[in-house]
Every structure is written in C-alpha cells, then in structure tokens.
Design an enzyme around this catalytic site. Structure first.
Site, mmCIF file in Angstrom:
data_model
loop_
_atom_site.group_PDB
_atom_site.id
_atom_site.type_symbol
_atom_site.label_atom_id
_atom_site.label_comp_id
_atom_site.label_asym_id
_atom_site.label_seq_id
_atom_site.Cartn_x
_atom_site.Cartn_y
_atom_site.Cartn_z
ATOM 1 N N THR A 194 -31.235 0.205 27.280
ATOM 2 C CA THR A 194 -30.533 -1.141 27.945
ATOM 3 C C THR A 194 -29.185 -1.695 27.013
ATOM 4 O O THR A 194 -28.475 -2.645 27.353
ATOM 5 C CB THR A 194 -31.468 -2.534 28.304
ATOM 6 O OG1 THR A 194 -32.325 -2.728 26.755
ATOM 7 C CG2 THR A 194 -32.505 -2.157 29.346
ATOM 8 N N LYS A 205 -44.662 0.195 26.936
ATOM 9 C CA LYS A 205 -44.910 0.839 25.733
ATOM 10 C C LYS A 205 -44.078 0.664 24.526
ATOM 11 O O LYS A 205 -44.786 0.400 23.405
ATOM 12 C CB LYS A 205 -44.348 2.449 26.004
ATOM 13 C CG LYS A 205 -45.304 3.251 26.881
ATOM 14 C CD LYS A 205 -44.611 4.682 27.608
ATOM 15 C CE LYS A 205 -45.209 5.538 26.623
ATOM 16 N NZ LYS A 205 -44.786 7.012 27.209
ATOM 17 N N ASN A 238 -46.100 1.090 15.983
ATOM 18 C CA ASN A 238 -45.504 1.892 15.137
ATOM 19 C C ASN A 238 -44.640 1.056 14.180
ATOM 20 O O ASN A 238 -44.787 1.275 12.837
ATOM 21 C CB ASN A 238 -44.574 2.769 15.873
ATOM 22 C CG ASN A 238 -45.205 3.839 16.860
ATOM 23 O OD1 ASN A 238 -46.152 4.214 16.453
ATOM 24 N ND2 ASN A 238 -44.418 4.368 17.900
ATOM 25 N N TYR A 251 -43.519 -7.411 31.223
ATOM 26 C CA TYR A 251 -42.988 -7.978 30.077
ATOM 27 C C TYR A 251 -43.824 -9.008 29.440
ATOM 28 O O TYR A 251 -43.847 -8.908 28.231
ATOM 29 C CB TYR A 251 -41.546 -8.584 30.753
ATOM 30 C CG TYR A 251 -40.756 -9.139 29.634
ATOM 31 C CD1 TYR A 251 -40.033 -8.425 28.569
ATOM 32 C CD2 TYR A 251 -40.516 -10.531 29.456
ATOM 33 C CE1 TYR A 251 -39.311 -8.913 27.810
ATOM 34 C CE2 TYR A 251 -39.638 -10.884 28.486
ATOM 35 C CZ TYR A 251 -39.050 -10.300 27.544
ATOM 36 O OH TYR A 251 -38.325 -10.859 26.885
HETATM 37 P P1 NAD Z 1 -31.167 -6.197 25.171
HETATM 38 O O1 NAD Z 1 -31.738 -5.189 26.324
HETATM 39 O O2 NAD Z 1 -29.820 -6.384 25.157
HETATM 40 O O3 NAD Z 1 -31.787 -5.510 24.124
HETATM 41 C C1 NAD Z 1 -32.648 -4.878 23.800
HETATM 42 C C2 NAD Z 1 -32.445 -3.446 22.849
HETATM 43 O O4 NAD Z 1 -33.731 -2.729 22.752
HETATM 44 C C3 NAD Z 1 -31.629 -2.470 23.486
HETATM 45 O O5 NAD Z 1 -30.242 -2.089 22.883
HETATM 46 C C4 NAD Z 1 -32.378 -1.352 24.058
HETATM 47 O O6 NAD Z 1 -31.576 -0.134 24.134
HETATM 48 C C5 NAD Z 1 -33.260 -1.289 22.917
HETATM 49 N N1 NAD Z 1 -34.548 -0.713 23.321
HETATM 50 C C6 NAD Z 1 -35.310 -0.979 24.533
HETATM 51 N N2 NAD Z 1 -36.622 -0.114 24.349
HETATM 52 C C7 NAD Z 1 -36.443 0.568 23.206
HETATM 53 C C8 NAD Z 1 -37.139 1.730 22.565
HETATM 54 N N3 NAD Z 1 -38.425 2.424 23.290
HETATM 55 N N4 NAD Z 1 -36.772 2.049 21.470
HETATM 56 C C9 NAD Z 1 -35.590 1.775 20.677
HETATM 57 N N5 NAD Z 1 -34.786 0.857 21.415
HETATM 58 C C10 NAD Z 1 -35.404 0.453 22.610
HETATM 59 O O7 NAD Z 1 -31.827 -7.503 25.066
HETATM 60 P P2 NAD Z 1 -31.917 -8.744 24.379
HETATM 61 O O8 NAD Z 1 -31.456 -9.849 25.243
HETATM 62 O O9 NAD Z 1 -31.032 -8.443 23.226
HETATM 63 O O10 NAD Z 1 -33.396 -8.939 23.675
HETATM 64 C C11 NAD Z 1 -33.844 -8.458 22.463
HETATM 65 C C12 NAD Z 1 -35.145 -8.955 22.253
HETATM 66 O O11 NAD Z 1 -35.298 -10.333 22.242
HETATM 67 C C13 NAD Z 1 -36.203 -8.361 23.075
HETATM 68 O O12 NAD Z 1 -37.325 -7.985 22.373
HETATM 69 C C14 NAD Z 1 -36.297 -9.447 24.248
HETATM 70 O O13 NAD Z 1 -37.680 -9.244 24.705
HETATM 71 C C15 NAD Z 1 -36.446 -10.645 23.172
HETATM 72 N N6 NAD Z 1 -35.920 -12.065 24.041
HETATM 73 C C16 NAD Z 1 -34.626 -11.991 24.395
HETATM 74 C C17 NAD Z 1 -34.319 -13.395 25.002
HETATM 75 C C18 NAD Z 1 -32.880 -13.664 25.624
HETATM 76 O O14 NAD Z 1 -32.664 -14.615 26.161
HETATM 77 N N7 NAD Z 1 -31.994 -12.648 25.363
HETATM 78 C C19 NAD Z 1 -35.270 -14.268 25.471
HETATM 79 C C20 NAD Z 1 -36.645 -13.969 24.894
HETATM 80 C C21 NAD Z 1 -36.905 -12.833 24.270
#
Ligand code: NAD
Ligand code: UDP
Length: 309
Positions: free
Chosen positions: A36, A92, A100, A146
C-alpha cells in the site's frame, strides 16, 4: 550512531518517521513490500548515505545483518478500503509480521515499538477513550481483520516483554492526516479534499453525525518519538482530542478549499465507529506531549500537497 529498522517505511506515516529519524541523526533501514506504500514517498531519502531501502514482506522471515538499536513495526494496511481488500495479508502482517519483528528485536537486543491503533477500541462505548478501556470490537465484521490483528499484536508484544524482557512500546495512533496520504486510499481526508478541489460532491457516509478527531502528521511523529525515548511499556494514545462530526469536518474542508461542492450522503459502512476521540491525559503527563497543529493549519498544509500532486 543508532540504527533503527522501520517496517512500512514507504507508507504515509513510515516515510515521515524515516525522514524525522534521519534528521535526528539515526541510520534508518526502511523495510517495505510496497503493498500500500509507494517508493516515491522515500525517493528524496535515497540519496542520504544513512538511509537504506529493503523491499521485503515482513510476514516472511526477516534477515538483517546489521546491529539494530530500535525496531518500529509500522507495516500494515491502514485504510479501511485497503485492509478490506487484503484481509489475509493484514492479519498476517499483524500476527506473523509482529512475531518476526519481535524475534528480531530479541536477537538484536533492540527497543521495539508496535504501531497500534484507536481501532482496538472498536465502536467505543465510552468517550473519550482512555488506554484502560478494553474496547468493543466485532471480530467477524468487515473491520475485524484489522482490529483483531492489532489487538493480537498488542498481546504478543506484551508477552515478549513479560517473558523475554524485550523493551517494548505500544502506540495507539488515532486518525492522522497530512502530506503523502494517498489520494485514493478512501479515507475521509483524501476523499473530501479530492472531491472539494474538483468541486465534486463531498460524500459523507451515514447521517454524518459520527465523530472523529484528526491529528496532523508532524504532531503524531513527535509524540511517537517521545514515547520511543521514554520507558513506558504500556499502551499510550497519541492523537488530537478535538472532536468533530463528519458533517462539521466536510464543512471545514469546503470553507478552506472555497469549494462549490454540495454535501451528499451515502450509506454508512458496516461497523463504522460512531464516536472516536483520544483521552491523551497519559501522553500529556508522562511524555509532556500534546498536539500543536489546529485543524485549519494542518488542513492548509495538506491542501497544498493535494494541489501539487
Ligand atoms: P500506509 O498504508 O500508508 O503504510 C503502511 C506501509 O506498510 C505501506 O508502505 C505498505 O506497503 C507496508 N506494508 C504492509 N504490509 C507489509 C508487509 N507484509 N511487509 C512489508 N511492508 C508492508 O498506512 P499508514 O497510514 O502509514 O499506517 C502506518 C501504520 O500506522 C500502520 O501500522 C497502521 O495500522 C498504523 N496506524 C495509522 C493510522 C493513520 O491514521 N494513518 C491510524 C492508526 C494506526
Ligand atoms: N467517511 C465519509 N466519507 C468518505 C470517507 C469516510 O463520511 O468519503 C467517514 C467514515 O464513514 C468514517 C469517517 O469518515 O465515519 C472516518 O473514516 P476513515 O476511513 O477516514 O477512517 P476510520 O476512522 O473509519 O478508520
């Protein structure tokens, strides 16, 4: 020089974290499989000799040769339309990916942080939500993949802390917005901004009386950094406690973009939480942190980004 591994480093929040920690003098290893995220988010960091990008799925075994001082596990789809499209990968990365990265932290004696979420509170029955609230989550609803992945992550992180003495941090992040959000990620901020900038109807789901509170990204990153540098192993909420209904939020975006858009109503997604607001008493008291950006200032910066991209 301290070395930090940031999983999900090419995503919205991860890329801001990479940039912030490079500026603080860290060596940053950014691990992401771009499911993503986007390489363009970290393009400008690649010329920095202290930055390294590793394309890897963290739900598979992770091999890092270098010593690590910190591991920040931010990899996970975060937008409802993303995680509902790929629920198995989401479960996962929250379970196997957390396992991991915790194993790696144990081996490297690294301080570990998990990016958790306000979604652990589900559709809350108390408002605002303190860290002591256990939540109200539907495990088999559309958001279960999620919410439960993050709840499992928190439990696993806690077990590694208690059994293996890994020095852990749990940050419960509330809705955050700012530059580098994907225009098409389906969340309220990018949807409303894109619609308003094109003078298209602004799509409010349900009756628009549900509430959210929106934190500007640089405030969030500062809070995360303070938590990382603290010795708090229990969960800490980081978010902005200014609570708005979605209608108020849509009106604010209309006003700031001077859009001619009308506000239209669409069906409320199943299990969409009706209220959400962080209780940040703990962050204020123990980290000396509170958000500095008001909604208008944060949105103005975000509007500039959306206009340019
Ligand atoms: P995002 O989708 O922009 O970033 C997530 C990143 O994780 C992406 O670059 C994606 O490619 C990478 N990714 C996903 N699965 C992967 C895997 N199996 N191996 C390697 N990389 C993988 O989302 P974000 O908004 O930047 O969120 C980042 C983190 O913060 C997440 O864990 C999310 O749950 C948490 N979070 C975000 C918000 C928010 O408001 N943005 C709120 C609560 C929690
Ligand atoms: N929402 C909306 N219109 C949109 C996108 C989202 O009214 O075009 C609502 C959604 O139903 C929710 C709130 O905005 O009540 C925040 O949704 P988002 O997807 O940004 O994040 P969530 O907090 O639900 O994870």
């Amino acid at each position: 020089m301290k070395t930090v591994l940031i999983t999900g480093g090419a995503g919205f929040l991860g890329s801001h974290l990479c940039e912030f920690l490079l500026d603080k003098g860290f060596r940053v290893l950014c691990m992401d499989n771009l499911i993503t995220g986007k390489e363009s988010n970290i393009e400008n960091l690649k010329e920095n000799k202290n930055f390294k990008f590793i394309n890897h799925n963290v739900s598979e075994h992770i091999n890092v040769e270098e010593d690590l001082d910190y591991i920040m596990h931010f990899a996970s789809p975060a937008s409802p339309i993303d995680y509902q499209k790929i629920p198995i990968q989401t479960l996962k990365v929250g379970s196997l990916g957390t396992h991991n990265t915790l194993g790696l932290a144990l081996a490297k004696k690294a301080i570990y942080m998990i990016a958790s979420t306000s979604e652990v509170y589900g559709d809350p029955q108390v408002n605002p939500q303190p860290e002591s609230y256990w939540g109200n989550v539907n495990p088999v609803g559309p958001r279960g993949c999620y919410d439960e992945a993050k709840r499992f992550s928190e439990a696993l992180v806690t077990a590694y802390h208690n059994i293996h003495k890994v020095d852990t941090r749990i940050v419960r992040i509330f809705n955050t917005y700012g530059p580098r959000m994907r225009k098409d990620d389906g969340r309220a901020v990018p949807n409303f901004l894109t619609q308003a900038l094109n003078n298209e109807p602004i799509t409010v789901y349900g009756d628009g009386k549900q509430t959210r509170s929106f934190c500007y990204v640089s405030d969030l990153i500062e809070g995360i950094y303070r938590l990382l540098m603290s010795n708090i192993n229990d969960p800490v909420n980081i978010g902005n406690p200014e609570e708005y209904t979605l209608i108020e939020f849509a009106e604010k975006i209309k006003e700031l973009t001077q859009a001619k858009s009308e506000i239209t109503f669409k069906e409320l997604p199943v299990d969409d939480p009706l209220i959400r607001c962080p209780d940040i008493t703990k962050a204020k008291k123990e980290l000396g942190w509170e958000p500095k950006f008001g909604l208008e200032e944060g949105l103005k910066n975000t509007i500039e980004f959306f206009k340019k991209s």
